[in-house]
Every structure is written in C-alpha cells, then in structure tokens.
Motif scaffolding. Structure first.
Motif, short mmCIF file in Angstrom:
data_model
loop_
_atom_site.label_atom_id
_atom_site.label_comp_id
_atom_site.label_asym_id
_atom_site.label_seq_id
_atom_site.Cartn_x
_atom_site.Cartn_y
_atom_site.Cartn_z
N GLU A 154 35.74 35.72 46.54
CA GLU A 154 34.33 35.71 46.17
C GLU A 154 33.43 35.10 47.26
OE1 GLU A 154 33.59 34.85 41.88
OE2 GLU A 154 35.68 34.18 41.89
N TYR A 167 42.41 38.19 46.69
CA TYR A 167 42.22 37.88 45.28
C TYR A 167 43.17 36.76 44.85
CZ TYR A 167 41.66 38.39 40.26
OH TYR A 167 41.42 38.15 38.94
N LEU A 206 32.36 36.72 39.99
CA LEU A 206 33.07 38.00 39.97
C LEU A 206 34.29 37.98 39.05
CD1 LEU A 206 32.96 38.90 43.79
CD2 LEU A 206 31.41 39.65 41.96
N VAL A 207 34.76 36.79 38.68
CA VAL A 207 35.93 36.69 37.82
C VAL A 207 35.57 35.97 36.52
CG1 VAL A 207 38.31 35.89 37.61
CG2 VAL A 207 37.44 36.65 39.83
N ALA A 220 37.24 42.60 38.83
CA ALA A 220 36.59 41.81 39.88
C ALA A 220 36.29 42.67 41.10
CB ALA A 220 37.48 40.63 40.25
#
Length: 235
Positions: A154, A167, A206-207, A220
């Motif tokens: 992110e 990730y 994003l998560v 994500a």
C-alpha cells in the motif's frame, strides 16, 4: 493579567518546584518531574538573585542529593536544561551531574539493580533475512519514504513495483527505520512477511482487514488498480 508563553512556563515551573519543596520538607523522596522542576527552578531563582551562569549551575547542583530522590531517578535525570534570565540576558543553563553536589548514598549499580526507569539490556535481536527482493522506482517529483512496518503493498501510488509480490510484506529493515526513494530513483529492496495476526488496518485503506482472508488479496489488487497505483495491474 496577560502573560507571554515564557512567563506562563516560568510560573508552571515555579509551581511544580514549590510542590517538590513541600514534599521534600515532609521527608518524601522526589520523582523525576519533581526533582527536575526543583533543580531548574533553583537556576532561575539564582539568576534572579544576580548570580552569574556558573554560580547558578553550582547552586542547582547542590540542592538535591541521591538520598533526596526515589530509586532510579539519578539514573534517568543525568542533565537538566533550563533557560534563565541573567543580568546579561537569557542563557541556557545545563546542570550536569545534578545530584552530585551533596553527600549521600547513591543507588547500587550492577545486574541485580532494578530501579524504576533503569535501562535493562535485552537479548540481541537479528532482523530476519528478506524473502522477497523487489526493484522499486519512484516516479514522483518528490522523495518518498516508507517506514519499516508499513504494508509495502500500500506504499505511495507513484512507487512503481510488483504490488502483487509485495502483498502482506514489509521492508526487511530494523523496526522504526525507513527507506527513502529519491525522485526518479530506482533501487532494490528486501521484504519479509508482516507478523502477528496479519491484520492490515489503515495504511492506504486497500485491505483494512485480515491479509490472508479468502479473496482479500484479489480485492486489494482490484482497489489498487482502480486507484491508479503503479504496478497493481498485469506486468
């Protein structure tokens, strides 16, 4: 009554020192803020009485001894800094060894000493080796820094790298440190998995949940691509 910020600070210090004096007079041993306030106030009052800098520091150094403070205070308060107004102007007074000017028993040192606030060495910790190496390019016109435990996936959308590979990962650097990417700079970084319960809350949003939940990675990546994060789409 209108007071400048400096005058308000001086009155606050005077009040804290008065409390420290009252407690000392009752036979109580002083804690860190009380001892610090009393020493600093002694400098200011000595300056007000016309003493020069060296004389004010000496007066402050002799106001308290090791027996006047709680265990561990002498280990924490090794210097007291205060700005005082002398006849020749404002000067910064640095009172070193603030409890050394009076006789008394110092707290014991050594492995068995466990005074409040004492620094105790812990086991040596080696940062785990990186499990992923990524090439990162900063396409922005300004520097970008990423801290050790930021979810690297992110990181700033103008950083171009393989988002899918990043990730659930963080930088393989010591905790609290960071890596700086200059404008247009390309460098290789090492990543390792985030530990603990592997829940990413906040960051870039994003998560916002468990990293390993079913479909979390795919969602994500979709969000990152929709928001224009470089490296989120097919490479």
């Amino acid at each position: 009554m209108r007071l400048t910020p400096t005058e308000r600070d001086r009155l606050l210090l005077f009040g804290a020192a008065g409390l420290a004096r009252a407690r000392r007079d009752r036979g109580l041993r002083l804690n860190v803020p009380e001892a610090t306030a009393l020493i600093a106030d002694t400098v200011c009052e000595a300056a007000r009485d016309g003493l020069r800098l060296a004389g004010a520091i000496e007066a402050a150094r002799s106001v308290l001894g090791p027996d006047d403070v709680l265990p561990g205070v002498a280990d924490i308060v090794t210097e007291v800094h205060v700005e005082a107004v002398f006849e020749d102007g404002s000067r910064l007074a640095v009172v070193t060894d603030p409890f050394g000017g009076r006789g008394g028993r110092r707290e014991p040192d050594g492995p068995g000493h466990r005074a409040p606030g004492a620094l105790l060495p812990g086991p040596e910790h080696a940062e785990p080796a990186a499990v992923v190496l990524l090439s990162v390019t900063n396409t922005a016109a300004v520097p970008v820094s990423v801290t050790s435990h930021f979810h690297f996936f992110e990181a700033n959308p103008r950083l171009d790298f393989d988002r899918e590979a990043a990730y659930g990962m963080r930088l393989a650097v010591p905790a609290g440190s960071s890596v700086r990417f200059g404008p247009g700079e390309r460098q290789e970084v090492g990543l390792l998995p985030l530990g603990g319960e592997r829940i990413a809350i906040g960051f870039a949003g994003l998560v916002d949940g468990p990293l390993d939940a079913p479909g979390a990675k795919e969602e994500a990546l979709r969000r990152a691509a929709a928001c224009g994060y470089l490296g989120a789409g097919p490479r």
